[in-house]
Scaffold this motif. Structure first.
Motif, PDB file in Angstrom:
ATOM      1  N   ASP A 154     101.629 -11.188 -19.338  1.00 25.81           N
ATOM      2  CA  ASP A 154     100.426 -11.585 -20.063  1.00 25.81           C
ATOM      3  C   ASP A 154      99.365 -10.501 -19.892  1.00 25.81           C
ATOM      4  O   ASP A 154      99.121 -10.037 -18.765  1.00 25.81           O
ATOM      5  N   ALA A 155      98.741 -10.077 -20.998  1.00 22.49           N
ATOM      6  CA  ALA A 155      97.779  -8.970 -20.959  1.00 22.49           C
ATOM      7  C   ALA A 155      96.599  -9.287 -20.050  1.00 22.49           C
ATOM      8  O   ALA A 155      96.122  -8.424 -19.297  1.00 22.49           O
ATOM      9  N   LEU A 156      96.092 -10.538 -20.096  1.00 21.47           N
ATOM     10  CA  LEU A 156      94.951 -10.918 -19.261  1.00 21.47           C
ATOM     11  C   LEU A 156      95.333 -10.880 -17.787  1.00 21.47           C
ATOM     12  O   LEU A 156      94.591 -10.361 -16.946  1.00 21.47           O
ATOM     13  N   GLU A 157      96.506 -11.436 -17.459  1.00 21.23           N
ATOM     14  CA  GLU A 157      96.972 -11.412 -16.074  1.00 21.23           C
ATOM     15  C   GLU A 157      97.152  -9.978 -15.585  1.00 21.23           C
ATOM     16  O   GLU A 157      96.797  -9.643 -14.442  1.00 21.23           O
ATOM     17  N   TYR A 158      97.694  -9.120 -16.451  1.00 20.59           N
ATOM     18  CA  TYR A 158      97.912  -7.707 -16.110  1.00 20.59           C
ATOM     19  C   TYR A 158      96.591  -7.049 -15.701  1.00 20.59           C
ATOM     20  O   TYR A 158      96.505  -6.382 -14.666  1.00 20.59           O
ATOM     21  N   ARG A 159      95.550  -7.232 -16.507  1.00 16.96           N
ATOM     22  CA  ARG A 159      94.263  -6.609 -16.217  1.00 16.96           C
ATOM     23  C   ARG A 159      93.604  -7.224 -14.989  1.00 16.96           C
ATOM     24  O   ARG A 159      92.946  -6.525 -14.202  1.00 16.96           O
ATOM     25  N   GLU A 160      93.743  -8.523 -14.804  1.00 13.90           N
ATOM     26  CA  GLU A 160      93.155  -9.165 -13.625  1.00 13.90           C
ATOM     27  C   GLU A 160      93.789  -8.630 -12.342  1.00 13.90           C
ATOM     28  O   GLU A 160      93.104  -8.399 -11.342  1.00 13.90           O
ATOM     29  N   LEU A 161      95.102  -8.438 -12.368  1.00 17.26           N
ATOM     30  CA  LEU A 161      95.790  -7.892 -11.197  1.00 17.26           C
ATOM     31  C   LEU A 161      95.360  -6.455 -10.920  1.00 17.26           C
ATOM     32  O   LEU A 161      95.197  -6.049  -9.763  1.00 17.26           O
ATOM     33  N   LEU A 162      95.167  -5.669 -11.982  1.00 14.24           N
ATOM     34  CA  LEU A 162      94.682  -4.296 -11.800  1.00 14.24           C
ATOM     35  C   LEU A 162      93.270  -4.293 -11.235  1.00 14.24           C
ATOM     36  O   LEU A 162      92.944  -3.510 -10.335  1.00 14.24           O
ATOM     37  N   ASP A 163      92.416  -5.166 -11.753  1.00 14.22           N
ATOM     38  CA  ASP A 163      91.033  -5.228 -11.262  1.00 14.22           C
ATOM     39  C   ASP A 163      90.988  -5.599  -9.784  1.00 14.22           C
ATOM     40  O   ASP A 163      90.139  -5.113  -9.033  1.00 14.22           O
ATOM     41  N   ALA A 164      91.908  -6.440  -9.353  1.00  8.59           N
ATOM     42  CA  ALA A 164      91.949  -6.855  -7.954  1.00  8.59           C
ATOM     43  C   ALA A 164      92.232  -5.680  -7.029  1.00  8.59           C
ATOM     44  O   ALA A 164      91.823  -5.677  -5.858  1.00  8.59           O
ATOM     45  N   LEU A 165      92.930  -4.673  -7.528  1.00  9.22           N
ATOM     46  CA  LEU A 165      93.200  -3.479  -6.718  1.00  9.22           C
ATOM     47  C   LEU A 165      91.929  -2.715  -6.393  1.00  9.22           C
ATOM     48  O   LEU A 165      91.833  -2.052  -5.361  1.00  9.22           O
ATOM     49  N   ASP A 166      90.925  -2.783  -7.271  1.00 10.86           N
ATOM     50  CA  ASP A 166      89.704  -2.000  -7.100  1.00 10.86           C
ATOM     51  C   ASP A 166      88.732  -2.633  -6.124  1.00 10.86           C
ATOM     52  O   ASP A 166      87.858  -1.955  -5.586  1.00 10.86           O
ATOM     53  N   GLU A 167      88.850  -3.898  -5.878  1.00 12.20           N
ATOM     54  CA  GLU A 167      87.818  -4.596  -5.115  1.00 12.20           C
ATOM     55  C   GLU A 167      87.567  -4.007  -3.729  1.00 12.20           C
ATOM     56  O   GLU A 167      86.430  -3.747  -3.367  1.00 12.20           O
ATOM     57  N   LEU A 218      95.941   3.297 -17.480  1.00 13.98           N
ATOM     58  CA  LEU A 218      96.464   2.031 -16.982  1.00 13.98           C
ATOM     59  C   LEU A 218      97.360   1.323 -17.985  1.00 13.98           C
ATOM     60  O   LEU A 218      97.758   0.177 -17.758  1.00 13.98           O
ATOM     61  N   HIS A 219      97.682   1.980 -19.079  1.00 13.00           N
ATOM     62  CA  HIS A 219      98.580   1.390 -20.069  1.00 13.00           C
ATOM     63  C   HIS A 219      99.920   1.071 -19.387  1.00 13.00           C
ATOM     64  O   HIS A 219     100.441   1.874 -18.613  1.00 13.00           O
ATOM     65  N   PRO A 220     100.480  -0.106 -19.639  1.00 12.91           N
ATOM     66  CA  PRO A 220     101.746  -0.470 -18.966  1.00 12.91           C
ATOM     67  C   PRO A 220     102.852   0.570 -19.130  1.00 12.91           C
ATOM     68  O   PRO A 220     103.616   0.814 -18.191  1.00 12.91           O
TER      69      PRO A 220
END
Length: 580
Positions: free
Chosen positions: A563-576, A483-485
């Motif tokens: 933003d690194a935090l925003e990036y990961r939050e958006l990725l996590d939202a894909l898994d829900e 998941l690295h950008p």
């Protein structure tokens, strides 16, 4: 009292069994003198143990499951080649005579010498080869000491299947123990990208690595629950906890039965997007597994098995027969990758090109084939002739520049002229594609697309080359991040280049078979996945539940995040929505 321990879950599933601690790597090596008149007999004892160890490995290699990646066979082949090396066989025999010592001690002396040599190397890749030396010598030592890794035959495996708890396990160990009916593996060392972890996933055995001091804290025969997805183990669980995990096991079984009903369903997303699901196979007979789960063809057919562990190079007719077998056993296209030898995969017939300071970056795959053109011509002729009998696509591994594609095209055109003059049939429009596994190829994808009929993303290598790390090195495997950008941008850039050029783009790396990334890849625009047959139905289910248009909009936001935090939050939202 219950004991809860955490590690890294590398193979999903719930297992409940009895602890069986294995101490095979902690061998107690004896040292004693050998009388002069007994030295020949001692050398013969060592040579017999070496032969037995080789025989074990050859048998193990023949039992590797069809769903296992080629790296597993290559791992075994590397060990077989090491056993044939005179640096091991002849040197140990000489040490027995020189020191007048027993075979076990002479083998230990040579192991210590070889591991010291590797430890002194500056190259991080070669340093990791010391593990291979230790694995090989440990196998021979166990034969000499008559200490094979076996489960107590008196154990009631139907009621109390053993859970192996060890310092570490090799793929060969896992295959042997799997045949003995183990329920799960727990090791103190290892990582999610090790050969052993990959094999455990292929065998669908729950496994957790990195559980430090597990052998010291766990007791033989106590009940153990292994949660391979969460990476948790629970020793001596209370009855209510045991009941909870038994319920989880039954739920998983129902889930597998539900997936089986999807075999004949088309892989069409909720918003009507057609996705093609193909299979990765290694041997001709493996294609049967692909057909059983409804694969629409073969997205990666590895040809290395034809070249490994033999004295003579495979001839044209032998290769043609193998390609014909797989064509006859599956409907849909069959993408055959040309010889991908190098890095941790070596030839066994006098053509060892692994002496590079870093084999992963040296003479391998298409580079080797274009150097050894006599060998390459034989394979290409067989592939061309096979194309007359089915939907064959040729895939070239490790492409890094346009010249490699042009050279191969020129060679194919020469062979077409040759076959035409001999009256042999072939498909003149045979598609030739490039694997995108190095950053240079991904960045040059718009240019490569002018010379390739299709692309296939090999994410295993693409990730490790992009992030400058060896994916099977336990010391740095925490850096392996699909998941690295940078990785996602290279994947997206390749998919878009293919779309702009009007050529299909598939993915045959581990990312394609991992359900955690299915929705992300759909959002990146991927419409062709190739994976182990065992994972096809699970990925199909996620495809059918997904709104691709919505995912594409979401992924655009992911790639645009700064933003690194925003990036990961958006990725996590894909898994829900993907939770099982």
């Amino acid at each position: 009292m219950s004991l809860w321990l955490a590690g890294i879950g590398v193979s999903r599933g719930i297992a409940i069994g009895r602890v069986h601690r294995v101490h095979g790597a902690d061998l107690d090596i004896p040292e004693y003198a050998i009388e002069p008149e007994e030295l020949d007999a001692e050398v013969e004892r060592f040579e017999a143990a070496l032969a037995e160890a080789r025989s074990q490995l050859e048998q193990i290699r023949s039992q590797i499951p069809a769903s296992a990646p080629a790296e597993i066979s290559a791992f075994i082949d590397t060990h077989l080649l090491m056993m044939q090396d005179t640096a091991l066989s002849d040197t140990v025999a000489n040490l027995i005579r020189e020191h007048r010592c027993n075979a076990e001690w002479a083998l230990k002396l040579q192991q210590d010498h070889l591991t010291d040599v590797f430890d002194q190397m500056d190259d991080a890749y070669l340093k990791t080869r010391r593990d291979d030396v230790e694995h090989v010598t440990a196998r021979i030592q166990r034969v000499l000491l008559k200490q094979e890794r076996r489960i107590d035959a008196r154990a009631d495996r139907s009621r109390h299947p053993p859970v192996i708890v060890a310092d570490d396990l090799t793929p060969a160990d896992i295959i042997i123990l799997h045949q003995q009916g183990v329920a799960a593996f727990v090791t103190e060392h290892g990582g999610p990208l090790s050969h052993s972890a990959i094999l455990a996933r292929s065998l669908r055995i729950p496994a957790i690595v990195g559980v430090h001091d597990a052998r010291r804290m766990l007791v033989d025969d106590e009940t153990l629950v292994v949660d391979g997805e969460a990476g948790h183990i629970l020793a001596d669980p209370a009855e209510d906890a045991l009941s909870f995990y038994r319920h989880r096991q039954k739920r998983d079984q129902r889930y597998r039965r539900m997936l089986g009903k999807l075999k004949t369903e088309p892989a069409i997303s909720a918003d009507g997007r057609k996705v093609r699901l193909l299979a990765n196979v290694e041997l001709p007979d493996d294609s049967k597994d692909a057909a059983e789960v409804g694969a629409e063809g073969i997205g990666l057919y590895r040809t290395e098995f034809l070249y490994m562990n033999r004295e003579e190079m495979p001839g044209e007719e032998e290769q043609l027969a193998a390609y014909r077998r797989v064509l006859r056993s599956v409907d849909g296209p069959v993408t055959i990758r040309t010889l991908d030898i190098g890095a941790d995969k070596t030839l066994g017939h006098g053509r060892d090109h692994s002496a590079s300071s870093n084999p992963a970056l040296g003479l391998r795959a298409i580079r080797l084939c274009l150097k050894e053109t006599d060998m390459f011509r034989v394979q290409l002729r067989a592939l061309l002739r096979a194309s007359a009998e089915g939907d064959v696509r040729i895939m070239l591994p490790m492409i890094s520049n346009i010249q490699e594609l042009r050279q191969t095209r020129h060679l194919i055109n020469e062979l077409m002229t040759e076959l035409r003059s001999q009256g042999l049939a072939f498909n003149p429009a045979l598609p030739v594609g490039a694997m995108i596994e190095v950053p240079a190829a991904a960045l040059a994808a718009p240019l490569l697309a002018r010379h390739a009929d299709f692309f296939s993303l090999g994410t295993n290598d693409l990730i490790q080359y992009t992030l400058a790390m060896d994916r099977v090195d336990d010391e740095i495997n925490y850096l392996y991040d699909p998941l690295h950008p940078a990785v996602l941008r290279l994947i997206k850039f390749t998919i878009d280049a293919g779309a702009d050029a009007g050529i299909p783009v598939s993915m045959c790396g581990e990312m394609a078979s991992d359900r955690r990334y299915t929705r992300l890849l759909l959002g990146l625009g991927l419409t062709e996945f190739s994976m182990h047959p065992a994972n096809i139905l699970e990925v199909k289910r996620l495809v059918m539940q997904s709104d691709v248009s919505a995912l594409q909009r979401h992924v655009e936001a992911v790639l645009g995040a700064t933003d690194a935090l925003e990036y990961r939050e958006l990725l996590d939202a894909l898994d829900e929505p993907a939770a099982a």
